[in-house]
Every structure is written in structure tokens, then in C-alpha cells.
Design an enzyme around this catalytic site. Structure first.
Site, PDB file in Angstrom:
ATOM      1  CB  CYS A 142      58.456  12.960 -11.447  1.00 33.94           C
ATOM      2  SG  CYS A 142      58.703  11.944  -9.944  1.00 33.94           S
ATOM      3  CE  LYS A 163      55.432   7.753  -2.715  1.00 31.32           C
ATOM      4  NZ  LYS A 163      53.997   7.348  -2.811  1.00 31.32           N
ATOM      5  CB  SER A 192      55.119  11.562  -4.726  1.00 30.58           C
ATOM      6  OG  SER A 192      54.521  10.299  -4.502  1.00 30.58           O
ATOM      7  CG  HIS A 235      55.101  15.138  -8.923  1.00 27.86           C
ATOM      8  ND1 HIS A 235      54.769  14.746 -10.196  1.00 27.86           N
ATOM      9  CD2 HIS A 235      55.697  14.080  -8.340  1.00 27.86           C
ATOM     10  CE1 HIS A 235      55.133  13.487 -10.379  1.00 27.86           C
ATOM     11  NE2 HIS A 235      55.710  13.063  -9.277  1.00 27.86           N
ATOM     12  CD  GLU A 237      53.268  17.448 -12.011  1.00 28.42           C
ATOM     13  OE1 GLU A 237      53.353  16.209 -11.980  1.00 28.42           O
ATOM     14  OE2 GLU A 237      54.254  18.204 -11.817  1.00 28.42           O
ATOM     15  NE  ARG A 249      47.924   5.109  -4.527  1.00 25.29           N
ATOM     16  CZ  ARG A 249      48.874   5.764  -5.199  1.00 25.29           C
ATOM     17  NH1 ARG A 249      48.591   6.332  -6.351  1.00 25.29           N
ATOM     18  NH2 ARG A 249      50.105   5.857  -4.701  1.00 25.29           N
TER      19      ARG A 249
END
Length: 318
Positions: A142, A163, A192, A235, A237, A249
Site C-alpha cells: 500500500c 477514498k 483502503s 491489502h 494481508e 471506526r
């Protein structure tokens, strides 16, 4: 997973619960093979979660891997206890005289800043320069991928209008690449991020190849022709619930946030996400580790020499 990690690392207990094979240090030391030596530069604030995610993927290879955790000294982590950092992490000074078969440089939530304004940028550049000479193959994740492409090739990042958030299909560019061996023609990858690499600048570097991409995300997997550097703009992972955690969040903080694309069933955030990228994430890391194992020299001290030879071959070709 013959992965050798320090006793007491929180990730180890999690992986044991998932029935993933983690060697104890005394057992690993008795195996008469040469394990791969890997360094992880963890720039994420949630270090324990990131450790677990990355080790989970490394674990899928049958090859024994020894892992060292690195941190920058020019930035103080506010989300991980000092005890954890002292016990399991070392700064770059502890590693600069070593050679490694592989290295992973994670992302970091600093993409809104110009690279030079990141407080540890100079140190990170020093580490990346060292990795180019002392690490057989480095994987950048990233923001780490954007940082590597900018530092090595001058490829800038550009801020996105909104985003890029969700799980996006990526189409293979080269189905015969060793790194994506076994991939379906289309694979999913979580993204992200608020920034992207400049694809026009990327096209000016024939020594770099896009292995998968999409119109929406741009290149997802990029590598040098010799796989000395591998760039993952998303990502792989991430766990099943990582994007959900990011969504909730920001939602509870009252921050503007859209639902992640192609993630919650029926776009209902109360429903459990479907894990649609796990198999390809495992394949990527397994292929990478297998390739490194086949190509890295047995003697650690020869790694810089072999890297130089590989670089000369690429220069002659491109």
C-alpha cells in the site's frame, strides 16, 4: 507453517488457535535445513494486528522462515506498548550489517502527506537503499508501495477525489508470471487508500511490470522483471473483518465514510463480510516465498553479489 517467530509474540498464540503450524524455537533450530531469513518493517500503528495478518500469510508456505521485526527510530508509536516494541522489535541499526532473503515494508496512514513531510522519511529512504543491496526480494504494501516507487523511480502519487475503499476485482496482465502462478484470470483485492500511483509515470519504466490491475484501482500488483521488488497497492494481508473495523471506526467518530464496495452482503454493514480474496493472498505469498527459496544463494554473505548480478542482467535487457 514452518515459520519461526519469537516465543511470546502475541501473533503466535493467535496462529496456534487457528491450527496453523508454528515451530517452537528449539525445534526449529534442530531442523537440518537452511531457513529463509525475513525482515518485516512494520510502519502500521496497529502493530500486533499487522504482525498477525502478515505471519498468517507467510505461514502458508512449507518452507521454514525466520522473521525479524524492524521499526523506525525517528517515530514514536502511540498505539503499541513500549514493552512489546522493546521485546520484539529492533531499529535499523541492529540490521544494517545483515543480509536477508526477503523483506516486507508495510503501509502507513500517512498518504495525505507529501513523502518528504513524513517524520521518518529520511530513515525509510536509508532502509530502502539498504534493502536494495542486502535483501534478495522486498515486498512493499500500500503506502509502502507508493513510497518505494517514488524513492526508486521518481513515480509520484496523486490524491484521489474520494477514498478507494472496498474489495475490487483485478484482472491478470500476465497469466504466466511465476508470482501469480495459480491465480484465476480475475482476483479480488481489498483497497483502503486516498492516493494512487501515477500510471503515466509508471509506464515510462519498462523494468517494472504490472501483474494485475483494474480500471478502478489502477495496478494492483507490480514487480521488477527479476522480482527483486514487488509492489502491492492494496491489502492482501487484510482479514475478513479489517475493512469492517475501519468502516465502523470512522462511522462512530462521525467522519465521512462510504460503505466499502463489494464487501458487505447486500451492502448491509450488519452482515458478516464474505472473505473473497483469501486464496489469492495465500497464493501470492506462497509463490513469492517459493521463488525466493529457489533463487536466493545458500550463503547469506553472497546475497549482495547475486543481487548485483541480477541487476546487471535487467539493465542489459531494458
Amino acid at each position: 507453517m514452518p515459520i519461526r517467530v519469537p516465543d511470546g509474540l502475541p501473533a503466535k498464540q493467535t496462529l496456534h488457535k487457528e491450527r496453523i503450524f508454528a515451530l517452537e524455537e528449539d525445534v526449529a533450530s534442530d531442523q537440518r535445513i537452511r531457513p529463509l531469513r525475513m525482515a518485516i518493517l512494520n510502519l502500521m500503528p496497529t502493530k500486533i494486528e499487522t504482525e498477525t495478518q502478515i505471519l498468517r500469510l507467510i505461514s502458508k508456505s512449507p518452507i521454514q522462515v525466520e522473521v525479524d521485526f524492524m521499526r523506525v527510530s525517528s517515530h514514536e508509536s502511540k498505539n503499541t506498548s513500549a514493552d512489546h516494541l522493546v521485546k520484539f522489535y529492533e531499529t535499523f541499526d541492529a540490521y544494517r550489517d545483515k543480509n536477508y532473503d526477503g523483506m516486507i515494508i508495510t503501509g502507513a496512514p500517512v498518504e495525505h502527506l507529501p513523502f518528504e513531510d513524513v517524520d521518518y522519511w529520511d530513515e525509510l529512504c536509508e532502509i530502502m537503499d539498504w534493502a536494495r543491496e542486502h535483501v534478495f526480494s522486498t515486498m512493499f504494501l500500500c503506502w509502502g508501495a507508493m513510497a518505494g516507487l517514488y524513492h526508486y523511480y521518481g513515480i509520484p502519487k496523486k490524491m484521489l477525489g474520494e477514498k478507494l475503499f472496498g474489495v475490487f476485482p483485478q484482472r491478470l496482465c500476465d497469466e504466466y508470471s511465476f508470482l501469480t502462478n495459480g491465480f484465476d484470470e480475475v482476483h479480488n483485492m481489498p483497497h483502503s487508500r486516498h492516493a494512487a500511483i501515477d500510471t503515466n509515470a509508471l509506464a515510462e519504466h519498462p523494468e517494472l511490470q504490472a501483474l494485475s490491475e483494474s480500471f478502478r484501482t489502477g495496478p494492483a500488483l507490480i514487480a521488477t522483471r527479476d522480482f527483486h521488488e514487488i509492489y502491492v497497492t492494496g491489502h492482501f494481508e487484510y482479514g475478513r473483518d479489517t475493512l469492517a473495523g475501519e468502516y465502523w471506526r470512522d462511522f462512530h467518530k462521525g467522519l465521512p465514510i462510504n460503505l466499502p464496495v463489494n464487501y458487505f452482503p447486500d451492502d448491509d454493514p450488519e452482515k458478516q463480510p464474505i472473505f473473497t480474496w483469501r486464496s489469492h493472498a495465500n497464493l501470492l505469498y506462497r509463490n513469492w516465498i517459493n521463488w525466493v527459496y529457489q533463487m536466493t544463494p545458500y550463503e547469506f554473505e553472497r546475497i549482495p553479489e547475486v543481487i548485483a548480478e541480477m541487476r546487471e542482467q535487467v539493465i542489459e535487457k531494458f
